[in-house]
Design an enzyme around this catalytic site. Sequence first.
Site, PDB file in Angstrom:
ATOM      1  N   ASP A  97       0.782  -1.237   0.000  1.00  0.00           N
ATOM      2  CA  ASP A  97       0.000   0.000   0.000  1.00  0.00           C
ATOM      3  C   ASP A  97       0.813   1.286   0.000  1.00  0.00           C
ATOM      4  O   ASP A  97       0.329   2.334   0.396  1.00  0.00           O
ATOM      5  CB  ASP A  97      -0.912  -0.007   1.239  1.00  0.00           C
ATOM      6  CG  ASP A  97      -0.119  -0.220   2.523  1.00  0.00           C
ATOM      7  OD1 ASP A  97       1.102   0.018   2.507  1.00  0.00           O
ATOM      8  OD2 ASP A  97      -0.725  -0.606   3.529  1.00  0.00           O
ATOM      9  N   GLU A 119       0.379  -9.085  -1.007  1.00  0.00           N
ATOM     10  CA  GLU A 119      -0.317  -8.527   0.171  1.00  0.00           C
ATOM     11  C   GLU A 119      -1.539  -7.710  -0.279  1.00  0.00           C
ATOM     12  O   GLU A 119      -1.730  -6.547   0.059  1.00  0.00           O
ATOM     13  CB  GLU A 119       0.598  -7.677   1.066  1.00  0.00           C
ATOM     14  CG  GLU A 119       0.056  -7.501   2.472  1.00  0.00           C
ATOM     15  CD  GLU A 119       0.933  -6.638   3.370  1.00  0.00           C
ATOM     16  OE1 GLU A 119       0.829  -5.402   3.315  1.00  0.00           O
ATOM     17  OE2 GLU A 119       1.740  -7.214   4.120  1.00  0.00           O
ATOM     18  N   GLU A 133      -2.337   5.099   2.763  1.00  0.00           N
ATOM     19  CA  GLU A 133      -2.200   3.692   2.356  1.00  0.00           C
ATOM     20  C   GLU A 133      -3.518   3.056   1.948  1.00  0.00           C
ATOM     21  O   GLU A 133      -3.557   2.220   1.041  1.00  0.00           O
ATOM     22  CB  GLU A 133      -1.553   2.877   3.476  1.00  0.00           C
ATOM     23  CG  GLU A 133      -0.074   3.164   3.706  1.00  0.00           C
ATOM     24  CD  GLU A 133       0.181   4.360   4.599  1.00  0.00           C
ATOM     25  OE1 GLU A 133      -0.792   5.002   5.064  1.00  0.00           O
ATOM     26  OE2 GLU A 133       1.360   4.682   4.835  1.00  0.00           O
ATOM     27  N   HIS A 213       5.474   5.542  13.091  1.00  0.00           N
ATOM     28  CA  HIS A 213       5.776   6.399  11.938  1.00  0.00           C
ATOM     29  C   HIS A 213       4.555   6.905  11.190  1.00  0.00           C
ATOM     30  O   HIS A 213       4.665   7.776  10.334  1.00  0.00           O
ATOM     31  CB  HIS A 213       6.667   5.653  10.937  1.00  0.00           C
ATOM     32  CG  HIS A 213       5.980   4.508  10.263  1.00  0.00           C
ATOM     33  ND1 HIS A 213       5.168   4.682   9.175  1.00  0.00           N
ATOM     34  CD2 HIS A 213       5.943   3.186  10.534  1.00  0.00           C
ATOM     35  CE1 HIS A 213       4.687   3.512   8.794  1.00  0.00           C
ATOM     36  NE2 HIS A 213       5.130   2.583   9.611  1.00  0.00           N
ATOM     37  N   ARG A 215       1.582   8.474   9.148  1.00  0.00           N
ATOM     38  CA  ARG A 215       1.275   9.876   8.839  1.00  0.00           C
ATOM     39  C   ARG A 215       0.068  10.394   9.603  1.00  0.00           C
ATOM     40  O   ARG A 215       0.034  11.548  10.018  1.00  0.00           O
ATOM     41  CB  ARG A 215       0.995  10.047   7.348  1.00  0.00           C
ATOM     42  CG  ARG A 215       2.234  10.315   6.563  1.00  0.00           C
ATOM     43  CD  ARG A 215       2.019  10.164   5.079  1.00  0.00           C
ATOM     44  NE  ARG A 215       3.313   9.878   4.496  1.00  0.00           N
ATOM     45  CZ  ARG A 215       4.059  10.775   3.857  1.00  0.00           C
ATOM     46  NH1 ARG A 215       3.621  11.988   3.662  1.00  0.00           N
ATOM     47  NH2 ARG A 215       5.237  10.449   3.378  1.00  0.00           N
ATOM     48  N   HIS A 246      12.197   6.079  13.527  1.00  0.00           N
ATOM     49  CA  HIS A 246      12.040   6.195  12.066  1.00  0.00           C
ATOM     50  C   HIS A 246      12.697   7.485  11.589  1.00  0.00           C
ATOM     51  O   HIS A 246      12.673   8.503  12.294  1.00  0.00           O
ATOM     52  CB  HIS A 246      10.534   6.209  11.767  1.00  0.00           C
ATOM     53  CG  HIS A 246      10.178   5.959  10.334  1.00  0.00           C
ATOM     54  ND1 HIS A 246      10.365   6.892   9.355  1.00  0.00           N
ATOM     55  CD2 HIS A 246       9.629   4.879   9.706  1.00  0.00           C
ATOM     56  CE1 HIS A 246       9.952   6.404   8.183  1.00  0.00           C
ATOM     57  NE2 HIS A 246       9.498   5.174   8.387  1.00  0.00           N
TER      58      HIS A 246
END
Length: 374
Positions: A97, A119, A133, A213, A215, A246
């Site tokens: 994604d 996936e 995603e 991490h 967003r 990250h």
Amino acid sequence: MKKILIVFGTRPEAIKMAPVVEAFRNDNVHFETKVCVTGQHREMLDQVLDFFSIIPEFDLNLMKPNQSLHELTANIILEFKNVLEVFTPDYVFVHGDTTTSMAVALTSFYAGIKVCHVEAGLRTNDKYSPFPEEINRQITGRIADFHFAPTESSRQNLLKENVEDAKVFVTGNTVIDALLKGKKIIAQNVFSSVEELKSICGSENEFILVTGHRRENHGKGFDNIILALKDIARRYPTINIVYPVHLNPKVKGPVEKELSGIPNVKLILPQPYEAFIWLMDNCKLIITDSGGVQEEAPSLGKPVLVMRDTTERPEAVEAGTVILVGTNKEMIVAKTVELIENDEKYKSMSTLNNPYGDGVAAAEIFDVLKKSEL
Ligand code: UD1
Ligand code: UDP
């Protein structure tokens, strides 16, 4: 002979595509296989390429500090088009994604090339969580010709969207192939930083491992996560919180500003995969917003608190290894306290189970393509 191009750009895609690369590269009679990395990530991607000894034939090297999704998407489309013109693959493989997956799938579709989605079928059906995603994978799913779904529930998601049943294959998740291979490598050769890690973490099975991490958690979400970690560190001064941070500046900035200097919070660099497997295997519990870590932890029998409101990975929640705690400070602290102080609860969340497969997903993906070519 068919030409296969396997494309990825970030750390988790590289980990999850490494077994697929190996499966196809082992057969150079039926397939000519090349690897293209967009370089959406740089340092974190290169750590994985080194670990799995993958040398890409094409490297678009597109990472720029703090780059916008618009710029990244536009650059991938333009640069990847050139790769397609040079190699002219029959099949392009993308994963999951990310913006790399979505932009590469679209570019391949424009060029009339078949897309294989590894996936496939994960869904929250919430457009903004995870962002971007959820939409990246929906777009990729609309384009794909082969859908390799890790679980039955991801297959069902695709069927609900009227994807043709014959194009969906339940294979397990290739992350388990990567994890098992990684564990084997670690068992054979002690990796160089293990002693250093032991001294950072303190007693085995007593430290808390943290990653983050997403967003949608940037800003307020991370502010709450930081407050929660400060609270946990203060309550349990003898327990170390080990946090490989990250490299996204929107994560690294606030985390380092607020958490460095607390003696039992150990901020470390993103770890090579072998070291991170060791950390997962030797910690007491994991607090994370990562997708991949949610999938790996059940195979290692480690409880996971997931700092998200939704998950596209319901299997580990159903299996009892994962609890969603969101980014609510009180909830993160309360569930951590419960796992530290309530042995029964801890035991109930730390049973080994493998909802994401037993490590043969890449071989199954390879077989599907091979059969479709016979
Ligand atoms: C990306 C993916 C996300 C995936 C995550 C895994 C998108 C939109 N996001 O998020 O789906 O879960 O990777 O980690 O596809 N950076 C470095 N070095 C690195 C990697 C990143 O410095 O090795 C910094 C750069 O400043 C870069 C920034 O992090 O611009 C953000 O990277 P980006 O790939 O856009 O997003 P992630 O948040 O990492
Ligand atoms: N990981 C790693 N080093 C680290 C942190 C994570 O190798 O310091 C691995 C982890 O085992 C998992 C993957 O990276 O396989 C998850 O990556 P990330 O959380 O960045 O992305 P997501 O899975 O959320 O897309």
